[in-house]
Design a protein around this motif. Structure first.
Motif: not given
Length: 485
Positions: A1-9, A14-19
């Motif tokens: 199974m491919a992970v094609i999107g990520i969101a993180a708080h 506030p987002d996965h780049a900052a995480f």
């Protein structure tokens, strides 16, 4: 199974780049409890006392009181009734969709599932009087159902509660639904909000919380759990479909497994044999030898007994297939953001996905003197205590994630990097822009017109401390004898 999107708080992110930036820069995002959550002067005591907490620290999200109901087609008159758990899943859901390069129109009416790892909190106890919008805003079912409703998704919509393993179990279920053809895309999400003092007082009474407010995973100073909150969402797709459609692939879920501790000395007492069995089952499902793993994201809560117990189970699972020593890194994101409870498995999995994607391993914090109860020098594992390159054992970056539930449900997952020859053609869309304002139980809904499109991000309002409410429920924990934690 491919992970094609990520969101993180997550706390401080506030987002996965900052995480990811916080992880690589060894940022500790644990702070004192915000005054809007609970009154530390009333409930915090450095020495254990009934009805108080020895901890006043945790990982917290900013401005959970603020929301943009119009963006999600929710009547502002009922927005104050929308549980912050629901708000987090809605926001990370649409952000994840945009990160995958998909518009709402492309998923509307399709067999897209939503699998949410979360627990019913006590937000409803803080609302003074029930109104016509209360049920759809606060019942546990709507943590997942609101996202299905907003995006017009026709796949399964399920809320999973297995305590601390909830989010990773939700990912496991989402992957299974894709495998059987029950859905063609699947959101997997985990969310946790520390709304008030109840979990702090309950877990403090059980002797589970760190009185120092620092998570010392694998360290001699380990003295208990540091609580945290957050939300993360993944969009999953069958790998063959993702390759065909030119999706950007963060990583591939090769296999996973879920089991339970069964009967132990107490319902909260872990079972190392069951932990080993779930690890072995996940590796078998992936068809992968542990000798090919370069990193394991441990459950790693920062307890003197629990951490060595987990490391021992991992070591035994590895030794069944390899006698090599010191080749696989191990760490815990809980040292950065605290133990995010129902969302813990998602925090760990997102860390692993970003690690295989960026070919780097972030450090585990607060691990200066290794716990004497475990001998790393005799194990396949070594603690990752500084940033390092992630090259992969056979030229493929491969990692695993563990998540063990309070109550015995264990989950383990194996992840590898995206296929090297794959060149994505789909690119991320601009993230949603909300016009958030305060919708909370201590204030009536403000009367404001629906914002124009695109909305303008406003300045966040200042928070005002809320009076500490009476607890909605009481958490009870059984004391665990030394050596049985």
């Amino acid at each position: 199974m491919a992970v094609i999107g990520i969101a993180a708080h997550f706390p401080g992110a506030p987002d996965h780049a900052a995480f990811w930036r916080n992880l690589m820069s060894a940022t500790d995002s644990v702070t004192e409890v915000p005054p809007s959550r609970w009154d530390t002067d009333r409930f915090w005591r450095p020495d254990p006392q009934p009805g108080t907490s020895v901890s006043k620290w945790g990982g917290f999200l900013d401005a959970i009181e603020d929301f943009d109901p119009e963006y999600f087609r929710i009547d502002p008159a009922g927005a104050a009734y929308v549980d912050p758990l629901v708000r987090q899943v809605l926001e990370t859901g649409v952000e994840c969709l945009a990160d995958a390069g998909l518009t709402p129109q492309e998923v509307a009416g399709r067999r897209v599932g939503v699998f949410a790892g979360a627990r019913a909190a006590n937000y409803g106890a803080h609302v003074a009087a029930a109104g016509p919008h209360a049920i759809s805003g606060m019942a546990q079912n709507f943590i997942a159902a609101q996202l299905s409703h907003h995006l017009d998704l026709r796949g399964p919509s399920v809320v999973v509660d297995t305590a601390c393993s909830s989010a990773l179990v939700a990912v496991h279920m989402a992957a299974a639904a894709l495998r059987t053809g029950e859905c063609d895309l699947a959101f997997a999400t985990g969310a946790e909000i520390l709304l008030d003092e109840v979990p702090f007082v309950g877990m403090s009474g059980a002797g589970a919380l760190s009185p120092t407010g620092r998570c010392h995973t694998f360290d001699e100073r380990a003295d208990g759990i540091v609580l945290g909150e957050g939300a993360g969402t993944l969009l999953l797709k069958r790998l063959s479909d993702a390759l065909r459609d030119g999706d950007r692939i963060y990583g591939v879920i090769e296999g996973s497994a879920v089991n339970n501790d069964g009967r132990t000395m107490g319902i909260t007492t872990p079972n190392p044999r069951a932990q080993r069995e779930v690890i072995e089952a996940a590796l078998a499902d992936a068809g992968v030898s542990p000798a090919l793993l370069g990193y394991v994201e441990a459950h790693g809560t920062g307890t003197m007994i629990g951490d060595p117990m987990e490391l021992k189970a991992l070591t035994e699972a590895f030794r069944a297939r390899t006698g090599e020593v010191g080749f696989c890194g191990v760490g815990s994101v809980k040292t950065n953001i605290g133990h995010t409870l129902s969302a813990a498995g998602m925090a760990g999995l997102i860390k692993v996905l970003l690690s295989v994607h960026h070919a780097q391993l972030p450090p585990t914090l607060h691990c200066a003197t290794l716990n004497r109860r475990f001998r790393f020098e005799e194990s396949p594992l070594f603690p990752v205590r500084e940033p390092r390159a992630f090259t992969g054992r056979d030229g493929t970056r491969r990692a695993a994630v563990s998540s063990f539930g309070f109550g015995g449900t264990n989950a383990h997952m194996v992840v590898r990097q995206a296929p090297g020859a794959h060149v994505p053609v789909r690119t991320p869309l601009d993230p949603p822009r909300y016009r958030r304002r305060r919708f909370w139980f201590d204030a009536p809904a403000p009367v404001q017109p629906v914002h124009p499109v695109p909305p303008v991000q406003p300045v966040q309002p200042e928070q005002t401390p809320a009076a500490a409410p009476a607890p909605f429920f009481e958490l009870r924990f059984s004391a665990v004898p030394e050596g049985k934690q």
